[in-house]
Design a protein around this motif. Sequence first.
Motif, PDB file in Angstrom:
ATOM      1  N   PRO A  50       0.823  -1.216   0.000  1.00 63.27           N
ATOM      2  CA  PRO A  50       0.000   0.000   0.000  1.00 63.27           C
ATOM      3  C   PRO A  50       0.853   1.260   0.000  1.00 63.27           C
ATOM      4  CG  PRO A  50       0.070  -0.953   2.196  1.00 63.27           C
ATOM      5  CD  PRO A  50       0.744  -1.937   1.281  1.00 63.27           C
ATOM      6  N   GLY A  51       0.299   2.338  -0.524  1.00 66.30           N
ATOM      7  CA  GLY A  51       1.003   3.607  -0.488  1.00 66.30           C
ATOM      8  C   GLY A  51       1.095   4.153   0.923  1.00 66.30           C
ATOM      9  N   PRO A  52       1.991   5.107   1.155  1.00 61.98           N
ATOM     10  CA  PRO A  52       2.169   5.667   2.498  1.00 61.98           C
ATOM     11  C   PRO A  52       0.863   6.208   3.073  1.00 61.98           C
ATOM     12  CG  PRO A  52       3.903   6.411   1.024  1.00 61.98           C
ATOM     13  CD  PRO A  52       2.893   5.723   0.173  1.00 61.98           C
ATOM     14  N   ALA A  53       0.641   5.925   4.349  1.00 62.13           N
ATOM     15  CA  ALA A  53      -0.560   6.418   5.025  1.00 62.13           C
ATOM     16  C   ALA A  53      -0.495   7.933   5.181  1.00 62.13           C
ATOM     17  CB  ALA A  53      -0.695   5.755   6.395  1.00 62.13           C
ATOM     18  N   ARG A  54      -1.607   8.598   4.929  1.00 63.08           N
ATOM     19  CA  ARG A  54      -1.679  10.058   5.089  1.00 63.08           C
ATOM     20  C   ARG A  54      -2.176  10.352   6.494  1.00 63.08           C
ATOM     21  NH1 ARG A  54      -1.696  12.656   0.136  1.00 63.08           N
ATOM     22  NH2 ARG A  54      -1.320  14.499   1.443  1.00 63.08           N
ATOM     23  N   ILE A  55      -1.299  10.174   7.458  1.00 62.38           N
ATOM     24  CA  ILE A  55      -1.632  10.311   8.874  1.00 62.38           C
ATOM     25  C   ILE A  55      -0.593  11.209   9.536  1.00 62.38           C
ATOM     26  CG2 ILE A  55      -1.903   9.075  11.062  1.00 62.38           C
ATOM     27  CD1 ILE A  55      -2.678   6.605   9.442  1.00 62.38           C
ATOM     28  N   SER A  56      -1.030  12.099  10.402  1.00 61.73           N
ATOM     29  CA  SER A  56      -0.117  13.037  11.055  1.00 61.73           C
ATOM     30  C   SER A  56       0.061  12.770  12.549  1.00 61.73           C
ATOM     31  CB  SER A  56      -0.599  14.484  10.850  1.00 61.73           C
ATOM     32  OG  SER A  56      -1.911  14.646  11.367  1.00 61.73           O
ATOM     33  N   GLU A  57      -0.490  11.662  13.053  1.00 64.92           N
ATOM     34  CA  GLU A  57      -0.377  11.310  14.471  1.00 64.92           C
ATOM     35  C   GLU A  57       0.543  10.101  14.601  1.00 64.92           C
ATOM     36  OE1 GLU A  57      -0.611   9.764  18.189  1.00 64.92           O
ATOM     37  OE2 GLU A  57      -1.623   8.654  16.574  1.00 64.92           O
ATOM     38  N   PRO A  58       1.589  10.142  15.448  1.00 58.21           N
ATOM     39  CA  PRO A  58       2.619   9.100  15.481  1.00 58.21           C
ATOM     40  C   PRO A  58       2.109   7.690  15.742  1.00 58.21           C
ATOM     41  CG  PRO A  58       3.379  11.045  16.664  1.00 58.21           C
ATOM     42  CD  PRO A  58       1.934  11.289  16.340  1.00 58.21           C
ATOM     43  N   VAL A  59       1.250   7.504  16.750  1.00 56.02           N
ATOM     44  CA  VAL A  59       0.807   6.153  17.086  1.00 56.02           C
ATOM     45  C   VAL A  59      -0.044   5.560  15.958  1.00 56.02           C
ATOM     46  CG1 VAL A  59      -0.592   4.787  18.677  1.00 56.02           C
ATOM     47  CG2 VAL A  59       0.974   6.517  19.572  1.00 56.02           C
ATOM     48  N   ALA A  60      -0.947   6.344  15.414  1.00 56.00           N
ATOM     49  CA  ALA A  60      -1.794   5.858  14.324  1.00 56.00           C
ATOM     50  C   ALA A  60      -0.957   5.536  13.090  1.00 56.00           C
ATOM     51  CB  ALA A  60      -2.863   6.898  13.981  1.00 56.00           C
ATOM     52  N   TYR A  61       0.041   6.380  12.806  1.00 52.36           N
ATOM     53  CA  TYR A  61       0.902   6.117  11.657  1.00 52.36           C
ATOM     54  C   TYR A  61       1.718   4.847  11.874  1.00 52.36           C
ATOM     55  CZ  TYR A  61       4.299   6.686   7.931  1.00 52.36           C
ATOM     56  OH  TYR A  61       5.078   6.473   6.827  1.00 52.36           O
ATOM     57  N   ALA A  62       2.247   4.664  13.072  1.00 53.18           N
ATOM     58  CA  ALA A  62       3.044   3.475  13.368  1.00 53.18           C
ATOM     59  C   ALA A  62       2.213   2.208  13.191  1.00 53.18           C
ATOM     60  CB  ALA A  62       3.606   3.554  14.781  1.00 53.18           C
ATOM     61  N   LYS A  63       0.940   2.259  13.566  1.00 55.66           N
ATOM     62  CA  LYS A  63       0.053   1.115  13.355  1.00 55.66           C
ATOM     63  C   LYS A  63      -0.045   0.780  11.871  1.00 55.66           C
ATOM     64  CE  LYS A  63      -3.129   1.539  17.312  1.00 55.66           C
ATOM     65  NZ  LYS A  63      -4.550   1.755  17.683  1.00 55.66           N
TER      66      LYS A  63
END
Length: 227
Positions: A78-91
């Motif tokens: 999958p392409g990189p997640a568009r998330i700006s919160e560290p824990v959610a991105y790490a998941k």
Amino acid sequence: MPKRLRPSLSGFGTRWSANQRVLIVALVVAVLLVVAGLAAVFTGRSDQPDEPPAPATTAGPAPSETAPKPAPGSGSVPGPARISEPVAYAKAAAAMLWTYDTRDTSRDQQLAGMNAWMTKETKYTDWSSLSAQVPDPLLWSRMADNAQHATASVAEAHYPAAFKQALANDPSALTEAYIYAVTVTGKQQIAWKNGGGGAEDRSLTLAVQCRPSHDCALVSLAPRVAP
């Protein structure tokens, strides 16, 4: 019935070279400035790693490999997640690392897809810690012959205790590089042709960069899981 050749991409590269450990020490000390706590997270070397080291014949890419080879697309990665919160991105990043499909994704595509998640700030990125998770070309080919593939589910993610303590000691430590340590746990479901399959628990500790008002990006993968 054919058997899986390797349970997870995350089993490769669990033992780092001295140069790689020095790189992470320099990153943590010089960039994050939270010396003792976070350095322990990203430079520690367990006597009993969470995954057994791969045999010599299935070693991952050499540490000198700094970028994935050119590949036409990234296959099923999958392409990189568009998330700006560290824990959610790490998941999201952990789920990506635990997921692969040799039926429609080449090794080069797997590397290219993973590399797209990395920070573009090259002075911080530790690509070798991620690329070392991918089997060598021969083993990937054997896995493809066996139609081996895996999906993942994430159960929980949190900041390691050492990271939280380091930040408590110096709350301003993140304001240069905005790099966070996050430990993620979950489960990987593996399958191969002729109905073979199984599930295994997974855990890892990632370094992710989340600058204010920007999407997060991967920085590094720790050699052991930090509680």
